[in-house]
Design a protein around this motif. Structure first.
Motif, PDB file in Angstrom:
ATOM      1  N   SER A 121       0.833  -1.207   0.000  1.00  0.00           N
ATOM      2  CA  SER A 121       0.000   0.000   0.000  1.00  0.00           C
ATOM      3  C   SER A 121       0.864   1.252   0.000  1.00  0.00           C
ATOM      4  CB  SER A 121      -0.926  -0.002   1.225  1.00  0.00           C
ATOM      5  OG  SER A 121      -1.808  -1.099   1.199  1.00  0.00           O
ATOM      6  N   LEU A 122       1.965   1.224   0.767  1.00  0.00           N
ATOM      7  CA  LEU A 122       2.862   2.383   0.806  1.00  0.00           C
ATOM      8  C   LEU A 122       3.489   2.634  -0.562  1.00  0.00           C
ATOM      9  CD1 LEU A 122       4.760   1.978   4.210  1.00  0.00           C
ATOM     10  CD2 LEU A 122       2.493   2.913   3.744  1.00  0.00           C
ATOM     11  N   LEU A 123       3.879   1.549  -1.234  1.00  0.00           N
ATOM     12  CA  LEU A 123       4.482   1.711  -2.556  1.00  0.00           C
ATOM     13  C   LEU A 123       3.470   2.273  -3.560  1.00  0.00           C
ATOM     14  CD1 LEU A 123       6.564  -1.597  -2.721  1.00  0.00           C
ATOM     15  CD2 LEU A 123       7.404   0.723  -2.315  1.00  0.00           C
ATOM     16  N   LYS A 124       2.209   1.854  -3.442  1.00  0.00           N
ATOM     17  CA  LYS A 124       1.171   2.405  -4.326  1.00  0.00           C
ATOM     18  C   LYS A 124       0.969   3.892  -4.054  1.00  0.00           C
ATOM     19  CE  LYS A 124      -1.405  -1.928  -4.943  1.00  0.00           C
ATOM     20  NZ  LYS A 124      -2.676  -2.648  -4.679  1.00  0.00           N
TER      21      LYS A 124
ATOM     22  N   ASP B  33       0.405  11.717   4.760  1.00  0.00           N
ATOM     23  CA  ASP B  33      -0.886  11.694   5.444  1.00  0.00           C
ATOM     24  C   ASP B  33      -1.612  10.376   5.184  1.00  0.00           C
ATOM     25  OD1 ASP B  33      -2.554  13.380   7.151  1.00  0.00           O
ATOM     26  OD2 ASP B  33      -4.031  13.202   5.534  1.00  0.00           O
ATOM     27  N   LEU B  34      -1.511   9.866   3.956  1.00  0.00           N
ATOM     28  CA  LEU B  34      -2.109   8.571   3.634  1.00  0.00           C
ATOM     29  C   LEU B  34      -1.309   7.436   4.258  1.00  0.00           C
ATOM     30  CD1 LEU B  34      -2.898   9.130  -0.164  1.00  0.00           C
ATOM     31  CD2 LEU B  34      -4.534   9.145   1.724  1.00  0.00           C
ATOM     32  N   ILE B  35      -0.006   7.605   4.299  1.00  0.00           N
ATOM     33  CA  ILE B  35       0.866   6.547   4.811  1.00  0.00           C
ATOM     34  C   ILE B  35       0.651   6.312   6.302  1.00  0.00           C
ATOM     35  CG2 ILE B  35       3.293   6.062   5.368  1.00  0.00           C
ATOM     36  CD1 ILE B  35       3.972   7.214   2.579  1.00  0.00           C
ATOM     37  N   ILE B  36       0.494   7.387   7.088  1.00  0.00           N
ATOM     38  CA  ILE B  36       0.346   7.204   8.536  1.00  0.00           C
ATOM     39  C   ILE B  36      -0.924   6.430   8.846  1.00  0.00           C
ATOM     40  CG2 ILE B  36      -0.866   9.376   8.969  1.00  0.00           C
ATOM     41  CD1 ILE B  36       1.859   7.724  11.175  1.00  0.00           C
ATOM     42  N   ASP B  37      -1.965   6.582   8.021  1.00  0.00           N
ATOM     43  CA  ASP B  37      -3.190   5.793   8.206  1.00  0.00           C
ATOM     44  C   ASP B  37      -2.904   4.312   8.075  1.00  0.00           C
ATOM     45  OD1 ASP B  37      -5.089   7.675   8.837  1.00  0.00           O
ATOM     46  OD2 ASP B  37      -5.578   8.118   6.752  1.00  0.00           O
TER      47      ASP B  37
ATOM     48  N   ILE C  39      11.146   1.841   3.574  1.00  0.00           N
ATOM     49  CA  ILE C  39      10.228   2.218   2.489  1.00  0.00           C
ATOM     50  C   ILE C  39       9.965   3.719   2.523  1.00  0.00           C
ATOM     51  CG2 ILE C  39       7.896   1.932   1.576  1.00  0.00           C
ATOM     52  CD1 ILE C  39       9.612  -0.485   1.076  1.00  0.00           C
ATOM     53  N   LEU C  40       9.739   4.253   3.722  1.00  0.00           N
ATOM     54  CA  LEU C  40       9.514   5.695   3.854  1.00  0.00           C
ATOM     55  C   LEU C  40      10.713   6.492   3.335  1.00  0.00           C
ATOM     56  CD1 LEU C  40       7.802   6.060   7.351  1.00  0.00           C
ATOM     57  CD2 LEU C  40       6.874   6.771   5.153  1.00  0.00           C
ATOM     58  N   ALA C  41      11.922   6.011   3.650  1.00  0.00           N
ATOM     59  CA  ALA C  41      13.123   6.704   3.168  1.00  0.00           C
ATOM     60  C   ALA C  41      13.150   6.741   1.651  1.00  0.00           C
ATOM     61  CB  ALA C  41      14.379   6.000   3.706  1.00  0.00           C
ATOM     62  N   GLY C  42      12.801   5.615   1.022  1.00  0.00           N
ATOM     63  CA  GLY C  42      12.779   5.573  -0.434  1.00  0.00           C
ATOM     64  C   GLY C  42      11.746   6.516  -1.015  1.00  0.00           C
TER      65      GLY C  42
END
Length: 450
Positions: free
Chosen positions: A264-267, A280-284, A405-408
């Motif tokens: 989901s994070l990659l999308k 904001d979407l990622i923290i959810d 993933i967040l770093a990327g």
């Protein structure tokens, strides 16, 4: 090793040997250097590289090579080799691929955990077939309850499962119930009573508490015998400790769920929106991880130009907290400590490290996970935990994977923004050049008129 056939002969060799498995044994090579050192290998001149071993006859020319290991925690689980990029390879590209490598390691670990779970489930199925036999004994432990006399006879293995010395006391039904986890006690009694009064057998998983306070999970199966009048007189059963198989199953579920979150994070990273909207979407997604004892509360900080953490996205923050934690200096509070150390900061409750506190803050714990690109800290992911949550190595490994993933994502977005800025500057320069040419042409024409 995967299929690297390059002609009909090597393709036939692969198809013949692949079903039984293929092994790459020559470790005195560029591939082997990755495996033996556990570090990336970059070679832009393979034919003269001292680590080379040559190439097989008919092999396509090797002009450049990049070999990257991927890990699960500190354990190397595989490697990937790529070759012949026209412009060669460098450290920057290897670093850029770190999130991809973390995902590869996660996928392999999830696959292996899945295999372990299948093996455990198969072993459990075979064990249950044995338990279904007349004696229901196997090697796990058996018991017999004389209902009339209220005498419970345990085998030695049952005593061991319950953390007791074999035959150390005369067991009774009540002493058995005292060992059952308080939250499971009524359920166990319900199954036993149904077996006694409805003439049925039962199978149940429940928790027990050992004398040292350790919690275990057991599977019990039992059936009742009756006298001529249909009165229950005896119950026999078996006990199996299934703690480990449950752990394997839960770990497989966790690995699957964390991969779902990572996907989901990659999308989200592919969405054409600002970095703030992406975060904001990622923290959810992150606070929805069901197996973490989270408070559905967390935030993502990024380092600004002054080296201070700036809050970019959050869930569940009170207004006082947003003001207090909007900017956190390096080294201050748990988040600042994670930034300065580059290591996860954990707390199971509010302690002296919580320097940013406001009146009325609820008790909580923390995982503060640095978002790292190599040795450089890009930010911090902070998650809120229920009080007294136990620090867990597997949880921290999963959270490091998410931070990678967040770093990327952050690096990718910043690179895109920098490219957009350069394109805008180029366009502006082209416009100015065109205006200059137009002005020069007008001046020339005017001079001719004069």
């Amino acid at each position: 090793i995967t299929n690297i056939a390059w002609n009909d002969e090597t393709r036939a060799f692969y198809e013949k040997n692949a079903p039984t498995g293929m092994e790459f044994r020559n470790l005195k090579s560029l591939f082997g250097e990755v495996m033996t050192t556990g570090k990336p290998v970059i070679s832009n001149t393979p034919p003269t590289d001292p680590r080379r071993c040559g190439i097989p006859e008919g092999h396509p020319p090797l002009k450049a090579f990049l070999g990257l290991p991927f890990y699960k925690g500190e354990r190397m689980v595989g490697m990937v080799g790529i070759a012949n990029r026209p412009e060669g390879y460098d450290e920057e590209l290897a670093e850029y691929l770190v999130p991809f490598l973390a995902t590869c390691g996660g996928f392999i670990d999830a696959y292996r955990n899945g295999q372990g779970r299948k093996e455990a489930e198969e072993a459990l199925r075979k064990s249950e077939e044995s338990l279904a036999s007349a004696q229901r004994m196997a090697h796990l432990g058996n018991w017999e309850w004389d209902i009339i006399k209220d005498e419970l006879c345990w085998s030695d293995e049952v005593y061991r499962i319950f953390g007791l010395a074999p035959q150390s006391f005369g067991a009774t039904y009540d002493t058995f119930l005292e060992s059952v986890h308080p939250d499971d006690r009524e359920t166990v009694k319900k199954y036993v009573n149904e077996a006694l009064y409805k003439k049925s057998h039962y199978g149940i998983d429940h928790r027990i508490i050992l004398p040292d306070g350790m919690e275990r999970i057991v599977h019990e199966q039992a059936e009742v015998t009756y006298d001529e009048d249909g009165k229950s007189i005896r119950m026999i059963g078996t006990v199996q400790d299934i703690t480990e198989s449950k752990r394997v199953e839960e770990e497989a579920q966790r690995s699957y769920h964390i991969q779902t979150v990572i996907n989901s994070l990659l999308k989200i990273s592919l969405k054409n929106i600002s970095i703030e909207e992406q975060l904001d979407l990622i923290i959810d997604q992150i606070v929805s991880i069901f197996w973490l004892t989270l408070e559905s509360k967390g935030g993502i900080f990024l380092v600004d130009d002054s080296g201070t953490l700036a809050l970019k996205a959050h869930r569940g923050f009170a207004e006082e907290q947003k003001k207090l934690c909007g900017r956190v200096p390096s080294g201050k509070c748990l988040c600042g400590r994670a930034l300065s150390s580059g290591k996860i900061e954990f707390a199971d409750s509010i302690d002296d490290r919580h320097e940013n506190l406001y009146e009325g803050v609820a008790p909580h714990g923390h995982y503060c996970v640095p978002i790292m690109s190599g040795e450089k800290a890009l930010g911090v992911l902070v998650l809120y935990l229920k009080v007294d949550h136990r620090r867990n190595v597997n949880e921290e490994e999963h959270l490091r994977g998410i931070a990678n993933i967040l770093a990327g994502i952050v690096q990718k977005k910043r690179a895109e923004e920098e490219l957009d800025k350069m394109e805008a500057q180029l366009l502006q320069a082209q416009k100015m050049e065109a205006i200059g040419q137009l002005a020069g042409g007008v001046a020339h024409d005017f001079n001719n008129l004069m």
